[in-house]
Design a protein around this motif. Structure first.
Motif, mmCIF file in Angstrom:
data_model
loop_
_atom_site.group_PDB
_atom_site.id
_atom_site.type_symbol
_atom_site.label_atom_id
_atom_site.label_comp_id
_atom_site.label_asym_id
_atom_site.label_seq_id
_atom_site.Cartn_x
_atom_site.Cartn_y
_atom_site.Cartn_z
ATOM 1 N N LYS A 152 0.847 -1.192 0.000
ATOM 2 C CA LYS A 152 0.000 0.000 0.000
ATOM 3 C C LYS A 152 0.876 1.233 0.000
ATOM 4 C CE LYS A 152 -3.930 -2.243 0.487
ATOM 5 N NZ LYS A 152 -4.815 -2.384 -0.667
ATOM 6 N N ASN A 153 0.399 2.275 -0.622
ATOM 7 C CA ASN A 153 1.043 3.578 -0.654
ATOM 8 C C ASN A 153 0.044 4.556 -0.040
ATOM 9 O OD1 ASN A 153 2.889 5.622 -1.335
ATOM 10 N ND2 ASN A 153 1.893 5.963 -3.308
ATOM 11 N N TYR A 154 0.116 4.744 1.276
ATOM 12 C CA TYR A 154 -0.855 5.569 1.996
ATOM 13 C C TYR A 154 -0.259 6.931 2.329
ATOM 14 C CZ TYR A 154 -3.917 1.520 2.880
ATOM 15 O OH TYR A 154 -4.769 0.459 2.749
ATOM 16 N N ALA B 155 2.698 -4.358 3.597
ATOM 17 C CA ALA B 155 3.858 -3.470 3.480
ATOM 18 C C ALA B 155 3.353 -2.101 3.050
ATOM 19 C CB ALA B 155 4.843 -4.028 2.452
ATOM 20 N N VAL B 156 3.585 -1.095 3.895
ATOM 21 C CA VAL B 156 2.998 0.219 3.651
ATOM 22 C C VAL B 156 4.070 1.306 3.635
ATOM 23 C CG1 VAL B 156 1.274 1.906 4.410
ATOM 24 C CG2 VAL B 156 0.922 -0.518 4.908
ATOM 25 N N ASN C 118 7.911 6.974 5.321
ATOM 26 C CA ASN C 118 7.981 6.007 6.417
ATOM 27 C C ASN C 118 7.493 4.657 5.900
ATOM 28 O OD1 ASN C 118 6.092 4.944 9.031
ATOM 29 N ND2 ASN C 118 8.229 5.402 9.442
ATOM 30 N N PHE C 119 8.387 3.659 5.930
ATOM 31 C CA PHE C 119 8.032 2.325 5.445
ATOM 32 C C PHE C 119 7.890 1.379 6.621
ATOM 33 C CE2 PHE C 119 9.242 -1.926 3.914
ATOM 34 C CZ PHE C 119 8.201 -2.115 3.025
ATOM 35 N N GLU C 120 6.794 0.645 6.659
ATOM 36 C CA GLU C 120 6.524 -0.312 7.731
ATOM 37 C C GLU C 120 5.998 -1.618 7.141
ATOM 38 O OE1 GLU C 120 6.630 0.049 11.162
ATOM 39 O OE2 GLU C 120 7.219 2.149 11.197
ATOM 40 N N VAL C 121 6.317 -2.720 7.814
ATOM 41 C CA VAL C 121 5.715 -4.007 7.462
ATOM 42 C C VAL C 121 4.950 -4.520 8.675
ATOM 43 C CG1 VAL C 121 7.379 -4.640 5.678
ATOM 44 C CG2 VAL C 121 7.792 -5.332 8.035
#
Length: 177
Positions: free
Chosen positions: A107-109, A147-148, A154-157
């Motif tokens: 996702k690209n939020y 995976a966002v 800011n990248f988070e899994v």
């Protein structure tokens, strides 16, 4: 460009219950999904929405970020499957691990929704969880990662092990519609 496929045409989308439909149901919009499938309400065409287009542009990059962070090889999973028993249940996917055991949904939020997520406790919005469970049920896997990329910075899994009980409950809930 990712997800530029015929299985996103209205006649195909209306022939089954897809992960995006489970997302909408989790957001309280199941009646809209049903009306669309019955042909009473048109599904909005989002193809020209810049945020949607950017999601497709960013998908390969987010997939690479996930691969690096998870330390596993990912393969593009730009295909659709049907649940082996519930043939009305279908899904399309983003990435799958090389060993076929883990799905990765990207996702690209925007940064404004970051506060709805907590990786440490595994809290994500209900719509995202519904999509992950739906995809796990259709693909017959237990391990799913969301995976966002938030705000491009800011990248988070978010790792989940989806149980058979969760899959069965989602199928039961969606079958009601």
């Amino acid at each position: 460009m990712a997800n530029d496929r015929n299985d996103f045409e209205p006649e195909i989308r209306n022939s089954a219950w897809w992960a995006s439909d489970s997302r909408m149901a989790a957001n309280g919009k199941a009646s809209e999904v049903v009306l669309q499938k019955l042909g009473i309400m048109e599904r909005p065409d989002l193809s020209q929405v810049e945020a949607v287009q950017m999601g497709h542009v960013m998908q390969p990059l987010i997939g690479r970020l996930a691969q690096d962070k998870l330390g596993i090889e990912l393969k593009e999973a730009d295909y659709a499957l049907t649940h082996p028993k519930e043939t009305w249940l279908k899904s399309h996917f983003d990435f799958i691990s090389a060993d076929g055991q883990t799905l990765v949904e990207v996702k690209n939020y925007n940064a404004g929704v970051r506060n709805k997520f907590d990786a440490e406790s595994g809290i994500i919005p209900a719509a995202d969880m519904a999509q992950l469970i739906h995809e796990a049920a259709v693909h017959q896997v237990e391990n799913v990662v969301l995976a966002v990329l938030f705000g491009g910075q800011n990248f988070e899994v978010f790792k989940f092990q989806i149980t058979e009980a969760q899959k069965e409950q989602l199928i039961k809930d969606m079958a009601a519609f």
